[in-house]
Design a protein around this motif. Structure first.
Motif, PDB file in Angstrom:
ATOM      1  N   ASN A   1       3.551  -2.109  11.653  1.00  0.00           N
ATOM      2  CA  ASN A   1       3.800  -2.492  10.261  1.00  0.00           C
ATOM      3  C   ASN A   1       5.007  -3.410  10.053  1.00  0.00           C
ATOM      4  O   ASN A   1       5.374  -3.693   8.903  1.00  0.00           O
TER       5      ASN A   1
ATOM      6  N   ALA B   1       0.840  -1.197   0.000  1.00  0.00           N
ATOM      7  CA  ALA B   1       0.000   0.000   0.000  1.00  0.00           C
ATOM      8  C   ALA B   1       0.878   1.250   0.000  1.00  0.00           C
ATOM      9  O   ALA B   1       1.984   1.249   0.550  1.00  0.00           O
ATOM     10  N   LYS B   2       0.377   2.309  -0.607  1.00  0.00           N
ATOM     11  CA  LYS B   2       1.149   3.560  -0.636  1.00  0.00           C
ATOM     12  C   LYS B   2       1.451   4.050   0.769  1.00  0.00           C
ATOM     13  O   LYS B   2       2.524   4.606   1.027  1.00  0.00           O
ATOM     14  N   SER B   3       0.507   3.830   1.686  1.00  0.00           N
ATOM     15  CA  SER B   3       0.732   4.252   3.069  1.00  0.00           C
ATOM     16  C   SER B   3       1.882   3.473   3.705  1.00  0.00           C
ATOM     17  O   SER B   3       2.652   4.020   4.502  1.00  0.00           O
ATOM     18  N   LEU B   4       2.023   2.190   3.329  1.00  0.00           N
ATOM     19  CA  LEU B   4       3.124   1.385   3.866  1.00  0.00           C
ATOM     20  C   LEU B   4       4.453   1.840   3.273  1.00  0.00           C
ATOM     21  O   LEU B   4       5.471   1.916   3.997  1.00  0.00           O
ATOM     22  N   GLN B   5       4.454   2.160   1.995  1.00  0.00           N
ATOM     23  CA  GLN B   5       5.677   2.668   1.371  1.00  0.00           C
ATOM     24  C   GLN B   5       6.110   3.987   2.026  1.00  0.00           C
ATOM     25  O   GLN B   5       7.305   4.198   2.307  1.00  0.00           O
ATOM     26  N   LYS B   6       5.147   4.852   2.289  1.00  0.00           N
ATOM     27  CA  LYS B   6       5.448   6.120   2.944  1.00  0.00           C
ATOM     28  C   LYS B   6       5.983   5.890   4.349  1.00  0.00           C
ATOM     29  O   LYS B   6       6.943   6.542   4.789  1.00  0.00           O
ATOM     30  N   PHE B   7       5.368   4.952   5.064  1.00  0.00           N
ATOM     31  CA  PHE B   7       5.810   4.625   6.422  1.00  0.00           C
ATOM     32  C   PHE B   7       7.262   4.135   6.418  1.00  0.00           C
ATOM     33  O   PHE B   7       8.070   4.548   7.254  1.00  0.00           O
TER      34      PHE B   7
END
Length: 237
Positions: A166, A76-82
């Motif tokens: 995560n 997910a984009k949110s995981l990549q950002k994290f």
């Protein structure tokens, strides 16, 4: 209603997976042992052990089967950002025994299937080069990971854990990329749950899974796939 189930003896064999019960889904046999030879034979035939306290060893081959395709896995984009912000480090086969122990100790009390015998069995498989772990680190501390069994171009995931946000998701993400880059083609997750579904797992019926397994277990992946190594830069060294 009475359930008639095959009891395994000292010989290393299993009934055909198609003989598994529909209820409970996939229950195939009981008994036997957790020797490396039997465990490897089980995974090579789409079977795995799962049992609770006070039960004999139970062997399963459920339908449908939860799987990840490492080629199409997309975080997910949110995981990549994290991950860009937190820069967790990810390794493979750096701390397999610890990952197995933490997968066992951090599960809820009602999920006690990774008992002492199971832990010892998979640690022995790891020493023989058939069980592998992915570790996630933060400031030199192990904060998440997963482990499973290799069968040719298939990886049979057993369990994962997270201590920090995560961490297990990042372990899966980086392992998918690494596994696919080395010729891996499918990751078995056994039974679907909401967590796996949220990560993009899909389901295959047992016949389709076993057909894939038949070809994948004959394939070789790159020799260095499971070498102890860092999958992301290790800023702690």
């Amino acid at each position: 209603m009475a359930i008639y189930l095959t009891e395994l003896d000292n010989d290393c064999w299993f009934p055909a997976p198609k003989e598994a019960l529909a209820d409970p889904n996939g229950l195939l046999a009981f008994g036997g042992d957790l020797s490396p030879t039997r465990l490897r034979f089980a995974y090579q035939n789409g079977i795995f052990p799962w049992y609770g306290p006070g039960e004999p060893i139970l062997w399963w081959s459920p339908s449908p089967r939860a799987v990840f395709d490492p080629k199409t896995f997309k975080p997910a984009k949110s995981l990549q950002k994290f991950q860009r912000k937190n820069q967790y480090q990810v390794s493979i086969n750096h701390a397999t025994d610890k990952v197995i122990d933490l997968c066992a100790s951090l599960r809820p009390e009602e999920e006690t299937w990774i008992n002492d015998d199971m832990r010892a069995a998979y640690k022995q498989l790891a020493r023989l080069g058939h069980c592998h772990s992915v570790e996630v680190w933060q400031h030199g501390q192990l904060i998440g990971g997963l482990y499973g069994v290799s069968v040719g171009a298939l990886f049979c995931g057993e369990s994962m854990f997270s201590i920090e946000t995560n961490a297990s998701k990042i372990a899966l993400w980086h392992f998918c990329e690494h596994f696919y880059a080395h010729g891996g083609q499918l990751i078995d997750c056994q039974v679907m749950n909401s967590h796996l579904e949220s990560l993009g797992a899909q389901e295959l019926n047992r016949d389709d899974f076993l057909e894939s397994l038949l070809s994948l277990k004959k394939l070789n992946i790159k020799e260095n796939c499971y070498n102890s190594q860092w999958l992301t830069p290790n800023n702690e060294e």
